[in-house]
Design a protein around this motif. Structure first.
Motif, PDB file in Angstrom:
ATOM      1  N   TRP A 297       0.077  -5.009 -14.971  1.00  0.00           N
ATOM      2  CA  TRP A 297       0.249  -3.519 -14.890  1.00  0.00           C
ATOM      3  C   TRP A 297       0.591  -2.806 -16.334  1.00  0.00           C
ATOM      4  O   TRP A 297       0.261  -1.658 -16.432  1.00  0.00           O
TER       5      TRP A 297
ATOM      6  N   LYS B 129       0.939   0.873  -7.499  1.00  0.00           N
ATOM      7  CA  LYS B 129       2.600   1.304  -7.608  1.00  0.00           C
ATOM      8  C   LYS B 129       2.564   2.714  -6.747  1.00  0.00           C
ATOM      9  O   LYS B 129       3.532   3.375  -6.678  1.00  0.00           O
TER      10      LYS B 129
ATOM     11  N   LYS C  20       8.204   4.184  -2.590  1.00  0.00           N
ATOM     12  CA  LYS C  20       8.687   2.674  -2.703  1.00  0.00           C
ATOM     13  C   LYS C  20       8.817   1.979  -1.359  1.00  0.00           C
ATOM     14  O   LYS C  20       8.561   0.781  -1.074  1.00  0.00           O
TER      15      LYS C  20
ATOM     16  N   ALA D 214       4.118  -4.670  -8.647  1.00  0.00           N
ATOM     17  CA  ALA D 214       3.794  -3.425  -8.273  1.00  0.00           C
ATOM     18  C   ALA D 214       4.695  -2.644  -7.249  1.00  0.00           C
ATOM     19  O   ALA D 214       5.300  -1.477  -7.450  1.00  0.00           O
TER      20      ALA D 214
ATOM     21  N   HIS E 233       8.176  -1.910  -8.670  1.00  0.00           N
ATOM     22  CA  HIS E 233       8.161  -0.790  -9.620  1.00  0.00           C
ATOM     23  C   HIS E 233       7.275   0.260  -9.329  1.00  0.00           C
ATOM     24  O   HIS E 233       6.397   1.178  -9.947  1.00  0.00           O
ATOM     25  N   ALA E 234       7.042   0.480  -8.061  1.00  0.00           N
ATOM     26  CA  ALA E 234       6.447   1.750  -7.269  1.00  0.00           C
ATOM     27  C   ALA E 234       7.088   2.764  -7.691  1.00  0.00           C
ATOM     28  O   ALA E 234       8.524   2.995  -7.745  1.00  0.00           O
ATOM     29  N   HIS E 235       6.247   4.039  -7.429  1.00  0.00           N
ATOM     30  CA  HIS E 235       6.905   5.496  -7.537  1.00  0.00           C
ATOM     31  C   HIS E 235       8.105   5.477  -6.465  1.00  0.00           C
ATOM     32  O   HIS E 235       7.998   5.178  -5.409  1.00  0.00           O
TER      33      HIS E 235
END
Length: 222
Positions: free
Chosen positions: A44, A88, A122, A113, A116-118
């Motif tokens: 990523w 993400k 999340k 992912a 560290h997702a939005h």
């Protein structure tokens, strides 16, 4: 089943040096693919020679896809949508912004992912694989998957296609393909996670064999 092109404009916005990628002295293709298939930091946010080189949210980049999806499938507030291979969650965010009240859910195999997702989505992303969907029959008004199913091995692909057919009232997938030897070579040079190297006719065989009745589109590396 219909061919619905929702992705080509986004795909063609990226410039690619195919030969540089396959011949890189530090990250030759086999090494890059081996690292990328861990679906972790390097895939990523690591070196661009491995994959994305920093997969960050850019407001509006995926908005055209979201708007076309909403319009074509007639989505409305209260409808439920599942994104298989959501990463993400950026496409989920754009869908929510474009249509307030839409219920979104995501699924991805990458722990990195998800971590560290939005932040807006999340808590709406499940850790899991496309070939083992943990959802009820026809649970979602629309299930879609962008650039994920071509990463599956044969035995996984059939299960995934049958799974998306089972959980979605309407379905859409986008996968990589090739129509000639130039596109085939470019795909081989550029990809780092692809397991399916199929022509459109090959994909059509997979759809029919697996009972997939949803829509689809292809990405070509021309």
């Amino acid at each position: 089943m219909a061919y619905i092109d929702l992705l080509s404009s986004v795909h063609k916005a990226t410039q690619r040096d195919y030969l540089a990628r396959v011949n890189d002295p530090e990250f030759p293709k086999a090494k890059a693919a081996q690292i990328a298939k861990q679906w972790a930091y390097d895939y990523w946010d690591g070196d661009r020679r491995i994959n994305y080189g920093g997969y960050k949210y850019m407001p509006g980049r995926w908005a055209p896809v979201a708007n076309q999806m909403i319009e074509y499938y007639g989505l409305k507030a209260g409808d439920s949508v599942l994104d298989i291979g959501c990463g993400k969650g950026f496409q989920m965010v754009e869908l929510m912004k474009a249509l307030p009240g839409l219920k979104v859910r995501g699924l991805d195999i990458s722990t990195y992912a998800l971590e560290h997702a939005h932040p807006d989505v999340k808590d709406l992303i499940d850790l899991g694989s496309a070939d083992n969907l943990p959802y009820a029959d026809k649970e979602f008004d629309l299930v879609f998957s962008i650039n994920t199913f071509h990463n599956l091995h044969n035995q996984e692909l059939e299960k995934a296609l049958r799974g998306i057919e089972r959980v979605g009232k309407r379905k859409y997938i986008c996968v990589e393909s090739y129509r000639n030897e130039v596109e085939k070579a470019n795909l081989l040079y550029w990809q780092v996670t692809c397991e399916q190297f199929n022509t459109p006719e090959d994909w059509d065989w997979w759809f029919k064999m697996s009972g997939y009745t949803g829509d689809h589109s292809f990405i070509y590396f021309d």
